[in-house]
Design a protein around this motif. Structure first.
Motif, PDB file in Angstrom:
ATOM      1  N   ALA A 287      -1.029   1.713  11.502  1.00  0.00           N
ATOM      2  CA  ALA A 287      -0.007   2.089  10.527  1.00  0.00           C
ATOM      3  C   ALA A 287      -0.478   3.191   9.589  1.00  0.00           C
ATOM      4  CB  ALA A 287       0.424   0.863   9.725  1.00  0.00           C
ATOM      5  N   VAL A 288      -1.789   3.247   9.293  1.00  0.00           N
ATOM      6  CA  VAL A 288      -2.278   4.281   8.372  1.00  0.00           C
ATOM      7  C   VAL A 288      -2.654   5.568   9.102  1.00  0.00           C
ATOM      8  CG1 VAL A 288      -3.145   2.510   6.794  1.00  0.00           C
ATOM      9  CG2 VAL A 288      -4.716   3.569   8.422  1.00  0.00           C
ATOM     10  N   ARG A 289      -2.765   5.496  10.432  1.00  0.00           N
ATOM     11  CA  ARG A 289      -3.149   6.692  11.183  1.00  0.00           C
ATOM     12  C   ARG A 289      -2.084   7.775  11.008  1.00  0.00           C
ATOM     13  NH1 ARG A 289      -4.134   4.465  15.872  1.00  0.00           N
ATOM     14  NH2 ARG A 289      -6.343   4.179  15.376  1.00  0.00           N
ATOM     15  N   GLY A 290      -2.528   8.958  10.696  1.00  0.00           N
ATOM     16  CA  GLY A 290      -1.621  10.082  10.516  1.00  0.00           C
ATOM     17  C   GLY A 290      -1.097  10.253   9.103  1.00  0.00           C
ATOM     18  N   ARG A 291      -1.302   9.266   8.224  1.00  0.00           N
ATOM     19  CA  ARG A 291      -0.866   9.420   6.840  1.00  0.00           C
ATOM     20  C   ARG A 291      -1.848  10.309   6.084  1.00  0.00           C
ATOM     21  NH1 ARG A 291       2.588   5.259   4.591  1.00  0.00           N
ATOM     22  NH2 ARG A 291       3.376   3.906   6.242  1.00  0.00           N
ATOM     23  N   ASP A 292      -1.335  11.010   5.091  1.00  0.00           N
ATOM     24  CA  ASP A 292      -2.230  11.833   4.271  1.00  0.00           C
ATOM     25  C   ASP A 292      -2.623  11.145   2.977  1.00  0.00           C
ATOM     26  OD1 ASP A 292       0.110  11.968   2.845  1.00  0.00           O
ATOM     27  OD2 ASP A 292       0.238  14.154   2.827  1.00  0.00           O
ATOM     28  N   ALA A 293      -2.012   9.979   2.698  1.00  0.00           N
ATOM     29  CA  ALA A 293      -2.352   9.228   1.485  1.00  0.00           C
ATOM     30  C   ALA A 293      -2.148   7.747   1.760  1.00  0.00           C
ATOM     31  CB  ALA A 293      -1.505   9.676   0.299  1.00  0.00           C
ATOM     32  N   LEU A 294      -2.901   6.928   1.037  1.00  0.00           N
ATOM     33  CA  LEU A 294      -2.818   5.478   1.192  1.00  0.00           C
ATOM     34  C   LEU A 294      -2.535   4.857  -0.164  1.00  0.00           C
ATOM     35  CD1 LEU A 294      -3.235   2.962   3.036  1.00  0.00           C
ATOM     36  CD2 LEU A 294      -5.638   3.019   2.361  1.00  0.00           C
ATOM     37  N   LEU A 295      -1.647   3.864  -0.181  1.00  0.00           N
ATOM     38  CA  LEU A 295      -1.336   3.152  -1.412  1.00  0.00           C
ATOM     39  C   LEU A 295      -2.499   2.227  -1.769  1.00  0.00           C
ATOM     40  CD1 LEU A 295       0.733   2.413  -3.623  1.00  0.00           C
ATOM     41  CD2 LEU A 295       1.587   0.629  -2.076  1.00  0.00           C
ATOM     42  N   LEU A 296      -3.065   2.424  -2.967  1.00  0.00           N
ATOM     43  CA  LEU A 296      -4.096   1.544  -3.500  1.00  0.00           C
ATOM     44  C   LEU A 296      -3.463   0.604  -4.509  1.00  0.00           C
ATOM     45  CD1 LEU A 296      -7.200   3.847  -4.204  1.00  0.00           C
ATOM     46  CD2 LEU A 296      -6.843   2.282  -2.301  1.00  0.00           C
TER      47      LEU A 296
END
Length: 341
Positions: A287-296
């Motif tokens: 699900a995080v692959r390809g995202r440029d940002a992650l929700l912390l």
């Protein structure tokens, strides 16, 4: 300038930067090392030659070990050229790692097995480790084995924080991270959203109680970095980023996460809020692959004088409660993707 001359000049200039020698002295040292290596009967593959020409230039910690308990040697060099010079200076006699018989690199064709653990900006910045084993060339070809030997920390990550009012007083925290999924309707996205839940537990409060130190953590770490209530989450402040490294099949290398508060620099690790092994579920990693940002998601926030505890495993229902009762703050941090290996 012929290719060999250009290669020699580049090697001499690297040595100049490393040792402070003049150009002529550096050039002479490089030539001497290459002459000594040429007198030894190492049979090298193209992969080994690329490494010894300086591929992946970095500070290198070298060591040799006889698989059957022979002598060990170690040194530190700064690039692949140094690997060749180091090999030229080793005692030429060895015990073959394959058959166990005696060998002499001056008198018989000799192979090398180089086990290389690459430098890593979070785990081992600027340092690659090469372990060298020698064998008769008739027993096996030379080879380079790529590995991930840099140790991944396990367990909570320790963080110290001075008090604003009394900088000589330092609180201690155990920070942990766990991948979670924010249910649809609770995040900023229309559907379910992957997130990383980062929590700090007070382990030393110097008699002030954990609540006071959680307030200090919020005011010193979370708020200045741009963390806000989850429904107003924005980009985290400069220097913040997250690196997610999924584990390898079979569990030999665990998945791990680095939450950075500063950018890596040459030979120097970033300031980590968390660095360590994490169970990275396959679906979450996808699900995080390809995202440029992650929700912390960050907490716990000491609300109404309370210091809530967050369990080591947070399911969807508990996460919904934490998001709804003001226990967590949130921000989006740039996501660092590893290049495929």
């Amino acid at each position: 300038m012929p290719h060999d001359d250009r290669d020699l000049t580049r090697a001499a200039r690297r040595r100049m930067r490393r040792t402070g020698e003049g150009y002529e002295a550096a050039l002479a040292a490089i030539r001497d090392g290459r002459r000594r290596l040429a007198r030894l009967r190492y049979v090298l593959t193209a992969d080994v030659r690329r490494l010894m020409r300086g591929e992946g230039r970095c500070r290198v910690a070298l060591g040799t070990g006889d698989a059957r308990g022979g002598d060990r040697h170690a040194a530190t060099v700064d690039d692949g050229e140094g690997v060749g010079c180091w090999l030229a200076g080793l005692p030429p006699v060895y015990r073959c790692r394959v058959c166990g018989g005696a060998g002499d690199a001056r008198a018989e064709d000799t192979g090398l097995r180089l086990a290389v653990a690459p430098d890593d900006p979070d785990l081992s910045p600027g340092v690659a480790t090469i372990t060298t084993l020698r064998h008769h060339a008739r027993c096996a070809p030379s080879e380079v084995i790529r590995s991930d030997a840099a140790g991944v920390p396990r367990g909570p990550f320790g963080v110290s924080l001075p008090a604003d009012a009394a900088p000589e007083s330092t609180g201690e925290f155990a920070v942990v991270a766990q991948p979670v999924t924010v249910p649809a309707g609770l995040g900023l996205m229309a559907g379910a959203e992957p997130a990383l839940l980062v929590t700090a537990e007070v382990t030393e409060h110097l008699g002030a109680g954990p609540t006071a130190w959680l307030w200090q953590f919020e005011l010193s770490v979370w708020r200045p970095a741009g963390f806000r209530e989850p429904s107003f989450a924005e980009r985290a402040g400069p220097g913040w980023s997250v690196r997610v490294v999924p584990g390898r099949p079979g569990g030999a290398v665990p998945g791990w996460v680095a939450v950075r508060r500063s950018e890596p620099a040459a030979g120097r690790a970033p300031d980590h809020l968390y660095l360590g092994a994490v169970d990275v579920p396959g679906g979450w990693a996808e699900a995080v692959r390809g995202r440029d940002a992650l929700l912390l998601l960050a907490g716990p926030i000491a609300t109404h004088g309370d210091a809530p505890r967050i369990p080591s495993r947070v399911g969807p229902d508990r996460l919904a409660e934490l998001l709804g009762d003001g226990t967590l703050l949130a921000a989006y941090a740039p996501l660092v993707h590893d290049a495929p290996r």
